[in-house]
Scaffold this motif. Structure first.
Motif, PDB file in Angstrom:
ATOM      1  N   CYS A 282       0.835  -1.188   0.000  1.00 47.60           N
ATOM      2  CA  CYS A 282       0.000   0.000   0.000  1.00 47.60           C
ATOM      3  C   CYS A 282       0.876   1.246   0.000  1.00 47.60           C
ATOM      4  CB  CYS A 282      -0.884  -0.034   1.240  1.00 47.60           C
ATOM      5  SG  CYS A 282      -1.725   1.509   1.585  1.00 47.60           S
ATOM      6  N   CYS A 285       0.301   3.056   3.761  1.00 47.35           N
ATOM      7  CA  CYS A 285       0.757   2.493   5.035  1.00 47.35           C
ATOM      8  C   CYS A 285       1.917   1.514   4.875  1.00 47.35           C
ATOM      9  CB  CYS A 285      -0.396   1.820   5.775  1.00 47.35           C
ATOM     10  SG  CYS A 285      -0.978   0.303   4.992  1.00 47.35           S
ATOM     11  N   CYS A 294      -4.426   0.185   0.249  1.00 46.77           N
ATOM     12  CA  CYS A 294      -5.029  -1.022   0.818  1.00 46.77           C
ATOM     13  C   CYS A 294      -6.436  -0.738   1.346  1.00 46.77           C
ATOM     14  CB  CYS A 294      -4.145  -1.609   1.911  1.00 46.77           C
ATOM     15  SG  CYS A 294      -4.264  -0.759   3.485  1.00 46.77           S
ATOM     16  N   CYS A 297      -6.723   1.275   4.550  1.00 51.35           N
ATOM     17  CA  CYS A 297      -6.549   2.723   4.376  1.00 51.35           C
ATOM     18  C   CYS A 297      -7.777   3.371   3.734  1.00 51.35           C
ATOM     19  CB  CYS A 297      -5.290   3.011   3.552  1.00 51.35           C
ATOM     20  SG  CYS A 297      -3.773   2.772   4.510  1.00 51.35           S
TER      21      CYS A 297
HETATM   22 ZN   LIG Z   1      -2.696   0.967   3.599  1.00 47.26          ZN
END
Ligand SMILES: [Zn+2]
Ligand SMILES: [Zn+2]
Lengths: 332, 102
Positions: A282, A285, A294, A297
Motif C-alpha cells: 500500500c 501504510c 489497501c 486505508c
Molecule cells: Zn494501507
C-alpha cells in the motif's frame, strides 16, 4: 457403558473422534491430537529452529489450545522456538476486554510474552466508536480488514519470523464454501494453504489446520484449559453461520465431509492469472495490498472523512464480476 | 424397596451454551421418578422448562443443534447411545457449544 479405548490400552473410551470414528480414552486422544499437530508442523515445515513465533491469541478456544499445544510440542520435540502471544484489542466493551483477561491468564500460565495492539492506537478508532458512526451494518467488514492488518503490524513490531493462527479444519472448510459461494477465486486458492507467505508480509501458518473443532473443544475440556466464549456483541457473522450449519448437517450424514472439502480446496487448480492480482504494498501504510491503496486505508479514509461507505461493496464486486466473465473456468 | 419421588441430575453448560440458560453453568434438577428418562426426553423437558432464550441456537429437531457437544458423566454421548441413553440418578450431563468464536 462405553467401549474400551481402541488402542487396547485398557482404559475406558471417553470420546469418539470425528475424523476416524475411533473410540479413544483421554490419554490416547491427547496423544493422537498432539501427534497430528506435530505432523502438520513438520510436514508443512511451518517453523525453523530459532524462529520467534507470534501466536494470534483471542482468548477463545482455538488460540488457547494452539498456545498450549505449541508450548508442549516445542518442549517435547525441541523445536527451538521462542513463542509470544499477540492480541488485537478491537475496542469492544464487554467483549474484548473480557477475553483479554483470558489471554493474560494464558500469558501467566504459559510464561509467554504478550503484546496487545489496539485499533485505537493503530487507526484512531475503536469498534465501539466505528459502530457509533456507521451503525451495525458493515461493521464486520471494518473489523475483519482492520484485524488482518493489525496482526501484520503487531507481528512486525514484535519482530517475529512467523505468525501462527488458530484456524481449525471446520473453519477452513467453512471458508472454502464461503469463497465458492462468493466466487472469490483469489481467496479460494489461498484459504486452504497451511502456510501463506506473501512478499512484504510475515508468513502465517495454521498448525490446527487438520484439527476438528470437536477435538479442540474436547481437548480444552479434558485438559481444563480456560477459554473465553461469547459472541461478538455486534452482529455475529451471519454468512459464516449458514456455511457452518450446512457443514455440520453434511457431517452428520458423511463424517469425512470436512476433510473432503478441505481436500477439494487443496486440489483446486485455477488457470494462471484468473482472479489473482499482483500483490504489492500500500502506498499509504506500506503493508501488503493488492491495490495501490489497501482496504484498511480506504476504510479509514472513509471514516475520517465522514464517508463510511467508501471502500464497501460495489466497486470491488463489479471488478470481481468483470474478471470472472473474462475467465469463467475453474479447473480441477 | 424404596423409591424416591425424584431423580437428581446435574446439567452443566459451557463454551457459551450457558448464555442461553440464564448464564448459569450448572443446574441441579430433580426429575420426577415416575418414568424412565432418556436424553431425548430430557431435551424436550429442557426446551419447555429451562432454556431462557433463542432455543433455535441450542435445539434442532428432537436433538441438539449440530455443533453442541454432549457429555454424559464426562464421556462423549456418541459412545453412550446419544438420545437413547437412559439417565441414571446423579448423572452429570454436560453441553458444550463449539459454535462460539475462537
Ligand atoms: Zn494501507
Ligand atoms: Zn487409550
Amino acid at each position: 457403558m462405553p467401549a474400551l479405548c481402541k488402542t487396547n490400552c485398557g482404559n475406558k473410551a471417553k470420546l469418539k473422534r470425528p475424523k476416524t470414528g475411533d473410540a479413544l480414552c483421554k490419554e490416547c486422544f491427547f496423544s493422537a491430537f498432539e501427534t497430528e499437530i506435530h505432523f502438520t508442523i513438520t510436514k508443512g515445515k511451518l517453523f525453523q529452529r530459532g524462529n520467534t513465533v507470534a501466536i494470534a491469541a483471542s482468548g477463545g478456544k482455538d488460540s488457547t489450545v494452539l498456545a498450549y499445544v505449541l508450548k508442549l510440542l516445542n518442549e517435547k520435540h525441541d523445536y527451538g522456538l521462542k513463542l509470544v502471544l499477540l492480541s488485537i484489542d478491537e475496542g469492544i466493551t464487554g467483549y474484548r476486554d473480557d477475553s483479554l483477561d483470558t489471554v493474560k491468564q494464558n500469558r501467566d500460565d504459559y510464561k509467554m510474552a504478550l503484546k496487545v495492539l489496539s485499533y485505537e492506537e493503530l487507526y484512531g478508532w475503536t469498534m465501539d466508536s466505528i459502530v457509533k458512526e456507521i451503525g451495525k451494518k458493515n461493521n464486520c467488514t471494518f473489523c475483519g480488514v482492520f484485524r488482518r492488518q493489525a496482526l501484520d503490524r503487531g507481528a512486525a513490531q514484535l519482530g517475529v519470523d512467523v505468525l501462527a493462527t488458530g484456524h481449525n479444519a471446520d473453519d477452513i472448510a467453512e471458508t472454502v464454501i464461503m469463497n465458492v459461494l462468493r466466487g472469490d477465486i483469489a481467496r479460494l486458492q489461498r484459504c486452504t494453504d497451511v502456510a501463506t507467505a506473501s512478499e512484504g508480509a510475515i508468513p502465517r501458518v495454521k498448525p490446527l489446520k487438520y484439527a476438528y473443532e470437536k477435538e479442540i473443544v474436547m481437548y480444552a475440556y479434558f485438559k481444563q484449559l480456560v477459554y473465553f466464549s461469547t459472541e461478538c456483541i455486534y452482529s455475529p457473522n451471519a454468512y459464516r453461520g449458514y456455511a457452518r450449519a450446512f457443514l455440520k448437517d453434511l457431517e452428520k450424514i458423511r463424517p469425512t465431509a470436512i476433510i473432503d472439502i478441505i481436500h477439494s480446496g487443496e486440489v483446486l487448480r485455477v488457470k494462471e492469472n484468473v482472479g489473482t492480482r499482483e500483490r504489492g504494498v500500500c502506498e499509504r501504510c506500506g503493508f501488503v495490498s493488492s491495490q495501490k491503496v489497501c482496504k484498511a486505508c480506504v476504510l479509514l479514509e472513509g471514516l475520517n472523512k465522514g464517508l463510511p461507505k467508501l471502500g464497501i461493496g460495489k466497486s470491488s464486486k463489479v471488478n470481481k464480476m468483470r474478471e470472472m466473465k473474462m475467465n469463467p473456468v475453474v479447473d480441477f | 424397596m424404596m423409591t424416591s419421588e425424584c431423580m437428581p441430575v446435574t446439567l452443566e453448560f459451557g463454551g457459551g451454551a450457558e448464555l442461553l440458560f440464564n448464564n448459569l453453568k450448572e443446574h441441579e434438577l430433580q426429575l420426577p421418578n415416575s418414568r424412565i428418562w432418556t436424553v431425548r426426553e430430557l431435551l424436550i423437558w429442557m426446551k419447555d422448562n429451562l432454556i431462557a432464550e433463542r432455543p433455535d441456537l441450542f435445539f434442532h429437531g428432537d436433538s441438539v443443534r449440530p455443533g453442541i457437544l454432549v457429555l454424559v458423566n464426562e464421556t462423549d454421548w456418541e459412545l453412550m447411545g446419544e438420545l437413547e441413553y437412559e439417565i441414571q440418578r446423579k448423572d452429570k450431563i454436560m453441553f458444550i457449544s463449539t459454535l462460539h468464536g475462537g
